[in-house]
Design a protein around this motif. Structure first.
Motif, PDB file in Angstrom:
ATOM      1  N   VAL A  80       0.867  -1.195   0.000  1.00  0.00           N
ATOM      2  CA  VAL A  80       0.000   0.000   0.000  1.00  0.00           C
ATOM      3  C   VAL A  80       0.900   1.240   0.000  1.00  0.00           C
ATOM      4  N   PRO A  81       0.619   2.212  -0.882  1.00  0.00           N
ATOM      5  CA  PRO A  81       1.467   3.402  -0.921  1.00  0.00           C
ATOM      6  C   PRO A  81       1.586   4.061   0.461  1.00  0.00           C
ATOM      7  N   HIS A  82       2.760   4.440   0.817  1.00  0.00           N
ATOM      8  CA  HIS A  82       3.131   5.075   2.093  1.00  0.00           C
ATOM      9  C   HIS A  82       3.149   4.093   3.263  1.00  0.00           C
ATOM     10  N   LEU A  83       2.848   2.825   2.994  1.00  0.00           N
ATOM     11  CA  LEU A  83       2.897   1.825   4.075  1.00  0.00           C
ATOM     12  C   LEU A  83       3.786   0.659   3.659  1.00  0.00           C
ATOM     13  N   GLU A  84       4.733   0.950   2.791  1.00  0.00           N
ATOM     14  CA  GLU A  84       5.576  -0.105   2.247  1.00  0.00           C
ATOM     15  C   GLU A  84       6.269  -0.863   3.383  1.00  0.00           C
ATOM     16  N   GLY A  85       6.177  -2.166   3.317  1.00  0.00           N
ATOM     17  CA  GLY A  85       6.884  -3.005   4.283  1.00  0.00           C
ATOM     18  C   GLY A  85       6.118  -3.258   5.577  1.00  0.00           C
ATOM     19  N   PHE A  86       4.891  -2.731   5.681  1.00  0.00           N
ATOM     20  CA  PHE A  86       4.131  -2.889   6.930  1.00  0.00           C
ATOM     21  C   PHE A  86       3.163  -4.070   6.880  1.00  0.00           C
ATOM     22  N   LEU A  87       2.927  -4.635   8.052  1.00  0.00           N
ATOM     23  CA  LEU A  87       1.880  -5.640   8.259  1.00  0.00           C
ATOM     24  C   LEU A  87       0.977  -5.128   9.377  1.00  0.00           C
ATOM     25  N   ARG A  88      -0.262  -5.605   9.404  1.00  0.00           N
ATOM     26  CA  ARG A  88      -1.187  -5.176  10.465  1.00  0.00           C
ATOM     27  C   ARG A  88      -1.739  -6.408  11.168  1.00  0.00           C
ATOM     28  N   VAL A  89      -1.638  -6.395  12.481  1.00  0.00           N
ATOM     29  CA  VAL A  89      -2.149  -7.543  13.244  1.00  0.00           C
ATOM     30  C   VAL A  89      -3.310  -7.090  14.129  1.00  0.00           C
ATOM     31  N   THR A  90      -4.395  -7.833  14.086  1.00  0.00           N
ATOM     32  CA  THR A  90      -5.543  -7.562  14.969  1.00  0.00           C
ATOM     33  C   THR A  90      -5.237  -8.108  16.348  1.00  0.00           C
ATOM     34  N   ILE A  91      -5.664  -7.386  17.387  1.00  0.00           N
ATOM     35  CA  ILE A  91      -5.493  -7.910  18.740  1.00  0.00           C
ATOM     36  C   ILE A  91      -6.518  -9.030  18.941  1.00  0.00           C
ATOM     37  N   GLY A  92      -6.017 -10.196  19.260  1.00  0.00           N
ATOM     38  CA  GLY A  92      -6.906 -11.343  19.464  1.00  0.00           C
ATOM     39  C   GLY A  92      -7.003 -11.686  20.934  1.00  0.00           C
ATOM     40  N   ALA A  93      -7.455 -12.893  21.218  1.00  0.00           N
ATOM     41  CA  ALA A  93      -7.458 -13.394  22.594  1.00  0.00           C
ATOM     42  C   ALA A  93      -6.000 -13.661  22.997  1.00  0.00           C
ATOM     43  N   ALA A  94      -5.748 -13.742  24.308  1.00  0.00           N
ATOM     44  CA  ALA A  94      -4.372 -13.872  24.800  1.00  0.00           C
ATOM     45  C   ALA A  94      -3.623 -15.022  24.109  1.00  0.00           C
ATOM     46  N   ALA A  95      -4.289 -16.163  23.979  1.00  0.00           N
ATOM     47  CA  ALA A  95      -3.607 -17.327  23.396  1.00  0.00           C
ATOM     48  C   ALA A  95      -3.272 -17.074  21.920  1.00  0.00           C
ATOM     49  N   GLU A  96      -4.157 -16.372  21.219  1.00  0.00           N
ATOM     50  CA  GLU A  96      -3.898 -16.065  19.806  1.00  0.00           C
ATOM     51  C   GLU A  96      -2.714 -15.092  19.685  1.00  0.00           C
ATOM     52  N   ASN A  97      -2.698 -14.105  20.578  1.00  0.00           N
ATOM     53  CA  ASN A  97      -1.590 -13.144  20.542  1.00  0.00           C
ATOM     54  C   ASN A  97      -0.264 -13.840  20.866  1.00  0.00           C
ATOM     55  N   ASP A  98      -0.313 -14.783  21.804  1.00  0.00           N
ATOM     56  CA  ASP A  98       0.897 -15.541  22.138  1.00  0.00           C
ATOM     57  C   ASP A  98       1.369 -16.348  20.927  1.00  0.00           C
ATOM     58  N   ALA A  99       0.398 -16.977  20.247  1.00  0.00           N
ATOM     59  CA  ALA A  99       0.763 -17.784  19.067  1.00  0.00           C
ATOM     60  C   ALA A  99       1.386 -16.886  17.992  1.00  0.00           C
ATOM     61  N   PHE A 100       0.796 -15.697  17.811  1.00  0.00           N
ATOM     62  CA  PHE A 100       1.337 -14.751  16.836  1.00  0.00           C
ATOM     63  C   PHE A 100       2.757 -14.347  17.216  1.00  0.00           C
ATOM     64  N   LEU A 101       2.952 -13.992  18.487  1.00  0.00           N
ATOM     65  CA  LEU A 101       4.274 -13.525  18.920  1.00  0.00           C
ATOM     66  C   LEU A 101       5.322 -14.633  18.766  1.00  0.00           C
ATOM     67  N   ALA A 102       4.931 -15.860  19.101  1.00  0.00           N
ATOM     68  CA  ALA A 102       5.884 -16.969  18.982  1.00  0.00           C
ATOM     69  C   ALA A 102       6.255 -17.176  17.510  1.00  0.00           C
ATOM     70  N   ALA A 103       5.245 -17.108  16.624  1.00  0.00           N
ATOM     71  CA  ALA A 103       5.525 -17.318  15.192  1.00  0.00           C
ATOM     72  C   ALA A 103       6.358 -16.173  14.632  1.00  0.00           C
ATOM     73  N   LEU A 104       6.081 -14.972  15.097  1.00  0.00           N
ATOM     74  CA  LEU A 104       6.841 -13.814  14.597  1.00  0.00           C
ATOM     75  C   LEU A 104       8.303 -13.911  15.066  1.00  0.00           C
ATOM     76  N   ARG A 105       8.470 -14.264  16.341  1.00  0.00           N
ATOM     77  CA  ARG A 105       9.834 -14.436  16.877  1.00  0.00           C
ATOM     78  C   ARG A 105      10.598 -15.456  16.027  1.00  0.00           C
ATOM     79  N   ALA A 106       9.916 -16.572  15.730  1.00  0.00           N
ATOM     80  CA  ALA A 106      10.575 -17.624  14.958  1.00  0.00           C
ATOM     81  C   ALA A 106      10.931 -17.108  13.560  1.00  0.00           C
ATOM     82  N   SER A 107      10.020 -16.344  12.957  1.00  0.00           N
ATOM     83  CA  SER A 107      10.271 -15.842  11.619  1.00  0.00           C
ATOM     84  C   SER A 107      11.435 -14.845  11.601  1.00  0.00           C
ATOM     85  N   LEU A 108      11.524 -14.036  12.660  1.00  0.00           N
ATOM     86  CA  LEU A 108      12.552 -12.991  12.673  1.00  0.00           C
ATOM     87  C   LEU A 108      13.893 -13.495  13.208  1.00  0.00           C
ATOM     88  N   ALA A 109      13.891 -14.731  13.767  1.00  0.00           N
ATOM     89  CA  ALA A 109      15.130 -15.227  14.404  1.00  0.00           C
ATOM     90  C   ALA A 109      16.228 -15.427  13.355  1.00  0.00           C
TER      91      ALA A 109
END
Ligand SMILES: Cc1ncc(COP(=O)(O)O)c(C=O)c1O
Length: 370
Positions: free
Chosen positions: A341-370
């Protein structure tokens, strides 16, 4: 007849869509079957069980052979009570998208222009174009807020190019989707003083923010748009509303199809509003989760935009966003890829979910960025 030319194959005739419509791309939000859906800013929890029970009980009382209340008075009165306004200041429609469409049908059209500030919710400009309305797109500043100078520039451009009453609508999405921040009240007040037409504050995420344009009370050119899709855990219901001056509500009714709100929706919307405490609890939980998620993102190789909504915009700084998005999908987590999207190059957007969903997202993101 001997020697006659064979009949040509029947040709598919029919009229083509309007030239501008033929060129339009529809709104597109890819859906993939995953375990954790954090891509469309929905509520993670279903509505309260007691609400669903009450709704089931209420269905038997609906006269399904009759058209519903055309003016949805009981529903609009419940919304009016929630906001301390009169019923004549409330317009309800099938999702806030339909509220936006009604505004553009009533006030937009050929020869007219609306102002908005990119990057913002894509449907504002999309529906404007569908209704033949010109779009004057200003830019948000580097913090994705609207600067007063830019507000002035775009409004003055509307007046110059389209005449004194333009822009007929000035859209301010606050908190802004997809960037997340609420506009300062002073900016909204400035827009209300300066805009020659209506100022439409799209508060689809208003309940997650510390301030709302509704606090300004009745201002004749202010329209605040809200939805049941986020806080009220009712995205499937398709119900949204506007709080506006009675003349504006009348104009919106003038362009609305008769009986556009079915009886079930009117009942469900009205009942939902009696569960205000449950909804407030949901908002609190999501705001707390947002804080936790933002804090956790702070420790990773991502740039994070401050958010007053139920989503967070972030940009991986050491890895391609599309690759990160794909690796999240590989782990059955879907976030919104807005990296092109113009002016948002390189960005992703994450919806705030339930605690367990947010944990799953954070764990997957950590793994991807490791
Ligand atoms: C800013 C904004 N406005 C309006 C809408 C439309 O919401 P709905 O039509 O579900 O009420 C959305 C949905 O994501 C949104 O982000």
């Amino acid at each position: 007849v001997n020697g006659a030319a064979p009949e040509p194959a029947p040709r598919r005739r029919g009229v083509a869509p309007r030239d501008d419509v033929a060129l339009m791309e529809g709104y597109y939000s890819p859906q993939i079957d995953v375990d954790v859906r954090l891509n469309t800013n929905e509520a993670p929890e279903s509505p309260p069980a007691a609400f669903l029970e009450e709704l089931s009980g209420g269905i038997a009382g609906i006269a399904f052979n009759r058209y519903p209340d055309r003016e949805a008075v009981a529903l609009r009165s419940a919304v009016a009570e929630l906001h301390g306004v009169g019923v004549e200041s409330v317009y309800c429609a099938n999702g806030s998208n339909e509220v936006l469409q009604s505004l553009l049908l009533a006030y937009g059209g050929p020869g007219r222009a609306v102002a908005l500030f990119e990057p913002t919710y894509a449907l504002h400009s999309h529906i404007a174009r569908v209704t033949g309305t010109d779009v004057l797109a200003g830019r948000r500043d580097t913090d994705y807020l609207i600067e007063e100078g830019e507000l002035e520039r775009v409004i003055a451009e509307g007046e110059r190019t389209h005449g004194g009453a333009n822009p007929v609508l000035t859209f301010i999405c606050s908190p802004n989707n997809p960037t997340g921040r609420v506009e300062p009240t002073a900016l909204i007040e400035r827009a209300l003083r300066r805009a020659p037409g209506l100022v439409v504050v799209d508060e689809a995420y208003g309940q997650f923010a510390p301030s709302s344009a509704l606090e300004l009370g009745a201002v004749d050119n202010l329209v605040v748009v809200r939805t049941f899709s986020k806080t009220w855990s009712l995205a499937a219901l398709r119900l949204g509303y506007a709080i506006a001056a009675p003349e504006v509500v009348e104009a919106l009714f003038a362009v609305t199809l008769p009986y556009h709100l079915d009886a079930l929706k009117q009942l469900a919307g009205r009942l939902a509003l009696s569960y205000g405490d449950d909804m407030a609890g949901r908002v609190e939980r999501l705001v707390a989760e947002r804080r936790r998620l933002v804090a956790a993102l702070g420790g990773l190789a991502v740039e994070v935009c401050p958010s007053d909504a139920n989503f967070v915009l972030f940009r991986p700084t050491a890895k391609d966003a599309k690759q990160v998005w794909g690796e999240l999908v590989d782990r059955s987590i879907l976030v919104r890829d807005i990296s092109t999207v113009p002016h948002l190059e390189g960005f992703l957007r994450v919806t705030i979910g339930a605690a367990a969903e947010n944990d799953a997202f954070l764990a997957a993101l950590r793994a991807s960025l490791a």
